[in-house]
Design an enzyme around this catalytic site. Structure first.
Site, PDB file in Angstrom:
ATOM      1  N   CYS A   1       0.833  -1.214   0.000  1.00  9.55           N
ATOM      2  CA  CYS A   1       0.000   0.000   0.000  1.00  9.55           C
ATOM      3  C   CYS A   1       0.873   1.273   0.000  1.00  9.55           C
ATOM      4  CB  CYS A   1      -0.906  -0.036   1.234  1.00  9.55           C
ATOM      5  SG  CYS A   1      -1.719   1.534   1.579  1.00  9.55           S
TER       6      CYS A   1
ATOM      7  N   LYS B   1      -9.167  -8.990   5.377  1.00  5.73           N
ATOM      8  CA  LYS B   1      -8.981  -7.944   6.394  1.00  5.73           C
ATOM      9  C   LYS B   1      -9.532  -8.352   7.749  1.00  5.73           C
ATOM     10  CE  LYS B   1     -10.688  -4.394   4.256  1.00  5.73           C
ATOM     11  NZ  LYS B   1     -11.283  -3.113   3.902  1.00  5.73           N
TER      12      LYS B   1
ATOM     13  N   VAL C   1      -6.133   0.867   5.560  1.00  3.21           N
ATOM     14  CA  VAL C   1      -4.843   1.093   6.215  1.00  3.21           C
ATOM     15  C   VAL C   1      -4.154   2.217   5.448  1.00  3.21           C
ATOM     16  CG1 VAL C   1      -4.538  -1.244   7.100  1.00  3.21           C
ATOM     17  CG2 VAL C   1      -3.774  -0.738   4.769  1.00  3.21           C
TER      18      VAL C   1
ATOM     19  N   GLU D   1      -5.561   7.925   7.882  1.00  3.30           N
ATOM     20  CA  GLU D   1      -5.132   8.889   6.857  1.00  3.30           C
ATOM     21  C   GLU D   1      -3.621   9.134   6.988  1.00  3.30           C
ATOM     22  OE1 GLU D   1      -7.898   9.096   4.260  1.00  3.30           O
ATOM     23  OE2 GLU D   1      -6.247  10.494   4.073  1.00  3.30           O
ATOM     24  N   SER D   2      -2.891   8.691   5.973  1.00  2.00           N
ATOM     25  CA  SER D   2      -1.426   8.706   6.048  1.00  2.00           C
ATOM     26  C   SER D   2      -0.842  10.083   6.400  1.00  2.00           C
ATOM     27  CB  SER D   2      -0.838   8.195   4.732  1.00  2.00           C
ATOM     28  OG  SER D   2      -1.372   8.904   3.631  1.00  2.00           O
TER      29      SER D   2
HETATM   30  N1  LIG Z   1      -6.351   8.422   1.899  1.00  2.49           N
HETATM   31  C1  LIG Z   1      -5.941   7.222   2.581  1.00  2.49           C
HETATM   32  C2  LIG Z   1      -5.896   6.072   1.578  1.00  2.49           C
HETATM   33  C3  LIG Z   1      -5.625   4.714   2.205  1.00  2.49           C
HETATM   34  C4  LIG Z   1      -5.915   3.566   1.233  1.00  2.49           C
HETATM   35  O1  LIG Z   1      -6.425   3.786   0.111  1.00  2.49           O
HETATM   36  N2  LIG Z   1      -5.633   2.343   1.675  1.00  2.49           N
HETATM   37  C5  LIG Z   1      -5.973   1.180   0.895  1.00  2.49           C
HETATM   38  C6  LIG Z   1      -4.756   0.292   0.606  1.00  2.49           C
HETATM   39  S1  LIG Z   1      -3.552   1.124  -0.346  1.00  2.49           S
HETATM   40  C7  LIG Z   1      -6.924   0.308   1.699  1.00  2.49           C
HETATM   41  O2  LIG Z   1      -6.739   0.112   2.880  1.00  2.49           O
HETATM   42  N3  LIG Z   1      -7.963  -0.214   1.048  1.00  2.49           N
HETATM   43  C8  LIG Z   1      -8.945  -1.044   1.699  1.00  2.49           C
HETATM   44  C9  LIG Z   1      -9.184  -2.323   0.999  1.00  2.49           C
HETATM   45  O3  LIG Z   1      -8.481  -2.600   0.010  1.00  2.49           O
HETATM   46  O4  LIG Z   1     -10.049  -3.054   1.449  1.00  2.49           O
HETATM   47  C10 LIG Z   1      -4.587   7.476   3.263  1.00  2.49           C
HETATM   48  O5  LIG Z   1      -3.861   8.394   2.835  1.00  2.49           O
HETATM   49  O6  LIG Z   1      -4.278   6.812   4.259  1.00  2.49           O
END
Ligand SMILES: N[C@@H](CCC(=O)N[C@@H](CS)C(=O)NCC(=O)O)C(=O)O
Length: 203
Positions: free
Chosen positions: A10, A37, A50, A62-63
């Site tokens: 990720c 998950k 995540v 949120e990163s």
């Molecule tokens: N805007 C969020 C984006 C986080 C994100 O998109 N995470 C993805 C993985 S890269 C995720 O957890 N997706 C949930 C899933 O695939 O079920 C951040 O900056 O933390």
């Protein structure tokens, strides 16, 4: 101790791992299988994503928000500029990056749209064009904001690392971006923060 729930491929989790290693303090990284998950992810983050950072009773997602918190908790080396004006500008840049670049990264990472070639190609083209526009700035500057490595470079690095992996080819005019990327990739913390799955994304 801080615990980071992180995806091994990720790009957003990658940002937070990078900051944790830059700070060199004690932390734990828990790898989360996004195909399977654990239930507590959606309990901690209503968006079910995540990275998530937990420290005692604080739960953050949120990163960029996580990274600002880590930067304030462990101020050395400082990754947000000390000057309020530069700090505000940095936040605005981070916001622009999310709206103009990382919205397309999210499209490329979206598992439910993996076969939507039209959407994927549009995302690749938007990233290529936006990054190309940044090239003149990086001809002048060592890092995004000038001489200092900052949170903007942290935010950008996981995308630059994944360009081949995403099938994005930058034009020759974007050579300063490649040089800038190599500068970041050679940082010890950057190398330490890579997961085995990320290491093989780039030859
Ligand atoms: N805007 C969020 C984006 C986080 C994100 O998109 N995470 C993805 C993985 S890269 C995720 O957890 N997706 C949930 C899933 O695939 O079920 C951040 O900056 O933390």
């Amino acid at each position: 101790m801080m615990v980071l729930y992180s995806g091994t491929t990720c790009p957003f989790s990658h940002r937070c791992r990078f900051v944790l290693f830059e700070k060199g303090m004690d932390f734990e990284i828990r790898d989360i299988d996004l195909y399977n998950k654990p239930e507590d992810i959606s309990v901690m983050n209503p968006y079910g994503q995540v990275p998530i950072l937990v420290e005692r009773d604080l739960i953050l997602y949120e990163s960029n928000i996580i990274n600002e918190y880590i930067d304030e908790r462990f101020p050395h080396p400082q990754l947000m500029p000390a000057d309020p004006v530069m700090r505000a500008r940095t936040r605005l840049f981070l916001y622009n990056f999310e709206k103009e670049l990382f919205i397309h990264v999210a499209a490329l990472e979206d598992r439910t749209a993996r076969h939507d070639e039209k959407r994927l190609d549009a995302a690749r083209a938007a990233i290529r064009d936006r990054l190309s526009q940044l090239a003149p700035l990086l001809l002048k500057n060592k890092y995004m904001l000038g001489e200092e490595f900052t949170m903007l470079d942290v935010a950008m690095a996981p995308l630059l690392w994944r360009l081949d992996h995403y099938g994005i080819e930058l034009p020759k005019t974007a050579a300063p971006i490649q040089k800038y990327a190599e500068r970041i990739f050679s940082r010890p913390a950057y190398i330490e923060a890579l997961t085995p799955s990320e290491k093989v994304m780039r030859r």
